[in-house]
Design a protein around this motif. Sequence first.
Motif, short mmCIF file in Angstrom:
data_model
loop_
_atom_site.label_atom_id
_atom_site.label_comp_id
_atom_site.label_asym_id
_atom_site.label_seq_id
_atom_site.Cartn_x
_atom_site.Cartn_y
_atom_site.Cartn_z
N UNK A 73 -4.27 122.03 30.73
CA UNK A 73 -3.88 120.72 31.70
C UNK A 73 -2.48 120.66 31.65
N UNK A 74 -1.91 120.61 30.89
CA UNK A 74 -0.29 120.58 30.91
C UNK A 74 0.33 121.81 31.55
N UNK A 75 -0.10 122.88 31.33
CA UNK A 75 0.46 123.89 32.19
C UNK A 75 0.36 123.85 33.83
N UNK A 76 -1.03 123.44 34.07
CA UNK A 76 -1.33 123.36 35.50
C UNK A 76 -0.49 121.90 36.05
N UNK A 77 -0.67 120.69 35.39
CA UNK A 77 0.28 119.72 35.79
C UNK A 77 1.72 120.02 35.93
N UNK A 78 2.22 120.70 34.95
CA UNK A 78 3.85 120.93 34.97
C UNK A 78 4.23 121.78 36.23
N UNK A 79 3.21 122.87 36.44
CA UNK A 79 3.45 123.73 37.37
C UNK A 79 3.33 123.21 38.90
N UNK A 80 2.26 122.29 39.12
CA UNK A 80 1.97 121.79 40.47
C UNK A 80 2.49 120.59 40.64
N UNK A 81 2.66 119.70 39.85
CA UNK A 81 2.84 118.46 39.95
C UNK A 81 3.86 117.67 39.20
N UNK A 82 4.70 118.41 38.57
CA UNK A 82 5.58 117.91 37.72
C UNK A 82 6.81 116.98 38.56
N UNK A 86 3.85 110.50 42.37
CA UNK A 86 2.83 109.87 42.90
C UNK A 86 1.31 110.61 42.89
N UNK A 87 1.61 112.00 42.77
CA UNK A 87 0.28 112.57 42.69
C UNK A 87 -0.09 112.72 40.97
N UNK A 88 1.16 112.81 40.24
CA UNK A 88 0.75 112.95 38.73
C UNK A 88 0.13 111.99 38.15
N UNK A 89 0.46 110.69 38.60
CA UNK A 89 -0.01 109.38 37.78
C UNK A 89 -1.73 109.44 37.94
N UNK A 90 -2.13 109.44 39.01
CA UNK A 90 -3.82 109.39 39.43
C UNK A 90 -4.40 110.77 38.60
N UNK A 91 -3.92 111.79 38.79
CA UNK A 91 -4.41 112.81 38.03
C UNK A 91 -4.40 112.73 36.53
N UNK A 92 -3.08 112.21 36.06
CA UNK A 92 -3.18 111.78 34.56
C UNK A 92 -4.39 110.77 34.01
#
Length: 342
Positions: A73-82, A86-92
Amino acid sequence: MILNHVALNENGLRRSIRVGLGATLGFTICKLMNWDYGVFFTIFPILLLGLVPEMNAHAAKQLLASSAISGIELGILGGLFGTHPGIMIPVVFVLFLYRFIAMSRGSLFLFGANGVLTLSIMLHFASYADTDINDMIFTNFGAGILSVLIAYAVTALIPDAEPLPKRTPPGKQPHRVRHEALMGASVATLSFVVFQVFDLYDSLSAQVTTILLLFPMHWHGSMDYARKRATGATLGVIYALVIQILLQDWTSELILVVLSLWIGTFLFCQTHVKEGVSSGAGFSAMTTLAVLFGLYLTPQNDLVFTSFYRVSSIMVAIIGTLVFCYLMHYLLNSFQATRFGD
């Protein structure tokens, strides 16, 4: 709070030895191999041996799955939404939510608890440019594997004197599960946002505190744990300060540091066992030691300043977390579908 009036049975003594030995083995191997993120190697054995009464395959699978999924999850989040908060917070929020659901239902508590804690820490550190995300992901998973091996080894070496009674997690109504999961995910997400906005890079203990306060899974439990967390953190800091003063420039001598860590975790685990709860003063003191020894106890660091900074940041984190926990508790209780009680 030290609970000297409570007798420690043979199983409790053996468990305390296992936790102390497990934490020091993880710490020692990390230092000998010169690996980064020593806190993972110290705190994972404490979580595994301290929260699980009896080491088994179910617990091992939970810890390993949690570490692997958090890394992915960290790898995907960092690569796509880092670069897109605005997108990162709801995904987290969603990532925290399903972990708290697992914790609330009970059978996968360790999976959720370890996942919430490690994901929160890794997300925070990953936001800084000097952090090697891949190194952190693989180190986290490696620490998980090593911790499982250590847990099995110390359990085989120091087994319980008598079989433990089987415990079945009590069932919860759906509205209570929703209450606990939504409150936990909301507070954990807010913690992530606050540490990002205020650039609190060197406040790992405070961040861990905001997550550990959520382990009781409800407002009243968080209030009770806040007092215990403050007490445990203070005891852990005092112990670390005493060790720093006694060792002085000898903190580079690994054998002395390892012995000090084992004694501390062994003593605090006795309190943890006597308390009979997953989130008490003893557990708080052990996690505080894991952070201080895993990250800060070196000849170059001023542990006196570090320790007092840890205590002050923890107190601020406790107050802020409790305020938001109460607000969320009150809000969720306003709706029948998310009420805590019947």
